[in-house]
Each structure stands twice: as C-alpha cells, then as structure tokens.
Design a protein around this motif. Sequence first.
Motif, short mmCIF file in Angstrom:
data_model
loop_
_atom_site.label_atom_id
_atom_site.label_comp_id
_atom_site.label_asym_id
_atom_site.label_seq_id
_atom_site.Cartn_x
_atom_site.Cartn_y
_atom_site.Cartn_z
N LEU A 1 0.82 -1.21 0.00
CA LEU A 1 0.00 0.00 0.00
C LEU A 1 0.86 1.26 0.00
O LEU A 1 0.51 2.26 -0.63
CB LEU A 1 -0.92 -0.01 1.22
N LEU A 2 1.99 1.21 0.68
CA LEU A 2 2.89 2.36 0.71
C LEU A 2 3.43 2.64 -0.70
O LEU A 2 3.45 3.79 -1.16
CB LEU A 2 4.03 2.09 1.69
N LEU A 3 3.85 1.58 -1.39
CA LEU A 3 4.39 1.74 -2.74
C LEU A 3 3.30 2.17 -3.72
O LEU A 3 3.56 2.90 -4.68
CB LEU A 3 5.03 0.43 -3.20
N GLU A 4 2.07 1.74 -3.46
CA GLU A 4 0.94 2.13 -4.32
C GLU A 4 0.64 3.62 -4.15
O GLU A 4 0.36 4.32 -5.13
CB GLU A 4 -0.28 1.30 -3.95
N ARG A 5 0.71 4.11 -2.92
CA ARG A 5 0.39 5.52 -2.65
C ARG A 5 1.54 6.43 -3.00
O ARG A 5 1.33 7.56 -3.45
CB ARG A 5 0.01 5.67 -1.17
N PHE A 6 2.77 5.95 -2.81
CA PHE A 6 3.96 6.76 -3.08
C PHE A 6 4.89 5.98 -4.02
O PHE A 6 5.90 5.42 -3.60
CB PHE A 6 4.68 7.10 -1.77
N PRO A 7 4.57 5.94 -5.30
CA PRO A 7 5.31 5.08 -6.24
C PRO A 7 6.76 5.49 -6.47
O PRO A 7 7.54 4.70 -7.01
CB PRO A 7 4.49 5.19 -7.54
N ARG A 8 7.14 6.69 -6.06
CA ARG A 8 8.53 7.11 -6.26
C ARG A 8 9.48 6.56 -5.20
O ARG A 8 10.70 6.69 -5.32
CB ARG A 8 8.62 8.64 -6.27
N VAL A 9 8.93 5.95 -4.17
CA VAL A 9 9.77 5.37 -3.12
C VAL A 9 10.37 4.07 -3.63
O VAL A 9 9.66 3.21 -4.18
CB VAL A 9 8.94 5.09 -1.85
N GLU A 10 11.67 3.90 -3.45
CA GLU A 10 12.31 2.67 -3.87
C GLU A 10 11.96 1.56 -2.89
O GLU A 10 12.10 1.71 -1.68
CB GLU A 10 13.84 2.83 -3.92
N ALA A 11 11.51 0.43 -3.43
CA ALA A 11 11.10 -0.69 -2.59
C ALA A 11 12.24 -1.16 -1.69
O ALA A 11 12.02 -1.64 -0.57
CB ALA A 11 10.61 -1.84 -3.45
N ALA A 12 13.47 -1.02 -2.17
CA ALA A 12 14.63 -1.48 -1.41
C ALA A 12 14.82 -0.70 -0.10
O ALA A 12 15.49 -1.17 0.81
CB ALA A 12 15.90 -1.39 -2.26
N ARG A 13 14.25 0.51 -0.03
CA ARG A 13 14.39 1.31 1.20
C ARG A 13 13.40 0.90 2.28
O ARG A 13 13.48 1.35 3.40
CB ARG A 13 14.19 2.79 0.88
N ILE A 14 12.45 0.02 1.93
CA ILE A 14 11.41 -0.37 2.88
C ILE A 14 11.75 -1.72 3.50
O ILE A 14 11.95 -2.72 2.80
CB ILE A 14 10.04 -0.46 2.18
N GLU A 15 11.83 -1.76 4.80
CA GLU A 15 12.07 -2.99 5.54
C GLU A 15 10.80 -3.36 6.31
O GLU A 15 10.15 -2.49 6.89
CB GLU A 15 13.23 -2.83 6.52
N ILE A 16 10.47 -4.64 6.32
CA ILE A 16 9.31 -5.10 7.07
C ILE A 16 9.76 -5.55 8.45
O ILE A 16 10.55 -6.49 8.60
CB ILE A 16 8.60 -6.24 6.33
N VAL A 17 9.27 -4.86 9.46
CA VAL A 17 9.54 -5.18 10.86
C VAL A 17 8.19 -5.24 11.56
O VAL A 17 7.46 -4.26 11.55
CB VAL A 17 10.43 -4.12 11.53
N PRO A 18 7.84 -6.36 12.18
CA PRO A 18 6.51 -6.48 12.80
C PRO A 18 6.30 -5.45 13.91
O PRO A 18 7.25 -4.95 14.53
CB PRO A 18 6.51 -7.90 13.38
N HIS A 19 5.04 -5.15 14.16
CA HIS A 19 4.65 -4.33 15.29
C HIS A 19 4.88 -5.15 16.56
O HIS A 19 4.37 -6.26 16.69
CB HIS A 19 3.16 -3.97 15.15
N GLY A 20 5.62 -4.63 17.51
CA GLY A 20 5.90 -5.36 18.74
C GLY A 20 4.65 -5.57 19.57
O GLY A 20 3.67 -4.83 19.47
#
Length: 350
Positions: free
Chosen positions: A128-147
């Motif tokens: 959803l983040l990449l869909e809303r902000f397509p200029r963001v490089e996917a490689a900069r996004i890390e998936i870390v669960p909510h504690g």
Amino acid sequence: MLATIGADNPYTSRLAEELGALGAEVYGLGLRTWFLGRLFKRGLPAVLHLHWLHVMVIGKTPLMSVIKRWVFLVQLRLVKLMGVRVVWTAHNLKAHEERFADLDRAGHAAVLSVCDGVIAHCEEAKRLLLERFPRVEAARIEIVPHGNYDGAYGPGPGRDEARRRLGLPRDALVFLLLGQLRPYKGVTDLIEAFRSLDAPDAWLVVAGRLVGEGARETIGDAIGPDNRVVFHPGFVEDDDVSAYFEAADVCVFPYRDVLTSGAAVLAMTHAKACVGPRIGCLKDVLTREGAYSYDPDDDDGLPDALSAAAADRAEHRERGESNRRLADEWCWSTVARSTAGRVYGWDVGP
C-alpha cells in the motif's frame, strides 16, 4: 545515539528500551515540527527516527500546513547534510480524519523523499505504501513487525471481578471495542451489526477516547435504548486496560480503513479471539486460527462474522491462545534488533 520524533506511548517506549539494551542512547523530541534547537541541545544523533508524520506536516489551515511541511523538511535536509540517517515508521499513510488530504499526501511524499529507510509492519503495508507513493524505492522499505504489548499494562482483577465492575452478567458473551473512537473505526457499524445479532445473552462494550465533533451523540443515537451495549467514553487509564480484556470474550475491530492496528496486537497479547476486516496488516495478523475475518466490501461481512463468533463460543479460548502464540513472536528484543540492524545499519551481532 538515536533521537525520535513521535508520541510517548508503549510502542515508542518499548522500542527505546530495547534499543537501549543494545547499547544505544535514545532520547525523544516529542511531536513537534520545529525540532532542530532541541536536537542540537541534546546532541547530534546517528539516527533520527520519525513516527506519525501528519502531526508535523498538517496545520489548522492549508497555509499553515504548507509552512509546517517546509519548516520540517528544511530541518530534515540539514541534519542529513550533517550525516544523520533519517528513518520513518509507517504506522499510517495519512491522517485518520483526512484533513487537507492533498496537502497531507504531499507532506508525506516530501518527507519520504528525504528518508534513508522506511519501516512497514507487514507485506500489505509495504504494498500500500508503494501504491500511494510510487517514487519510493522498494529497497528502502524494511518489514519489521509491530511489537507486542507484553508487560505494558498491569494485571487485571480477574474475569468475574472485571465483569462486576463493568456491570456485565457473569455468563454473558461479551464483545469488546477498546481504543480511540474515531469515525474510520466503524463504531456505529459495529453497534448496528451487534443490535441485529441473534444472541440474547450477548453484550457489547465500547470504550475509549472520543475523537471528532459530535462523536458522543452519534454513538449514543446508534445505541438507542439497547441496554446490552455498555458505552464508556473517555480515556481508559492504564490500570483499567487489562480489566476490559479480562471481561471480554471476543475483541472487535470494525475498521473501514486501517494500515497497522496496535489495538489488534494488544488484544492478541491478551490472548483474545478477534473479529476484523481483511484490510491492511489485519490481513496478516488476524489468521484463520485466531480470528473471524470478513470482506470489508461485503455489507453482511461484519454481521456474519459476529454471528460466527457467537456460534463458536467453545473455540474462543483456543483462538485466543493461537493469537497469543503469534504475538509472542513479535517480542521487542527481536523488533529492536531488526530495526537497528536492517534499518539503522548498526552492527548488532548475530
């Protein structure tokens, strides 16, 4: 050294605590658009970690929103020039009330253009983040669960005493909606669905701080004369949180729109079966083993899920225990290590 911009709540405090255990010196700057003076006073950090951006980029008027955005952005660019790494956790992608929606989106996009790293709490949030902000490089996004919220709130009084305090019958089937009561959370949708439920011994507890003009009256009108709906408007003190969960059989999240739900993680930490839509991170965290999920585009989705939960009472404990086991995987020491190593770029060892 690490500086954070965000609200002081269990999420930020537990993350800071575990990062401190890894050797980091952590200090908070609060929720403020102008932060540079305080940052220099406390000491230039290696990382500036941002949370809940809409507070920093949206003002009371469109003009103030533009000014706030540029003031905040100039400061971020300055600290980057001084070697500070800027990171944002995407708790949400827009302001909940969607005030000045275009300016809000532009503000988020501007800050994202500066960020070195972005944290999403699940695969769906990243999509959803990449869909809303397509200029963001996917490689900069890390998936870390909510504690999880293990230890964040004290022990409750026990199920029977909790129900006595809340005025609930000892043997009732109790649904709970606990948290900030905002329009997007579908409070009136839940009340309407509950009042149509064919379960005479079922009760619904709605509790939390009201947000939005006329919210109390709107919710009160939806409840009407139904005395099986217990409405407790107002901030729920930390000492009372566990009592609400101990009184409940099933926690409900009737959200119309959501990215990450700390409230769902809180319920799972308390080993509660859940009802919620298949949207945002709820798609990932509310599994078939622990929840009664539904299609948010189906008008009968929420009522049918409540009916399924009401007919499945013998399974509530098992579903709650499944949720608790999943929440145990999201311990803060693991979250902090992933954040420090994969997002901050620190050497945290094996």
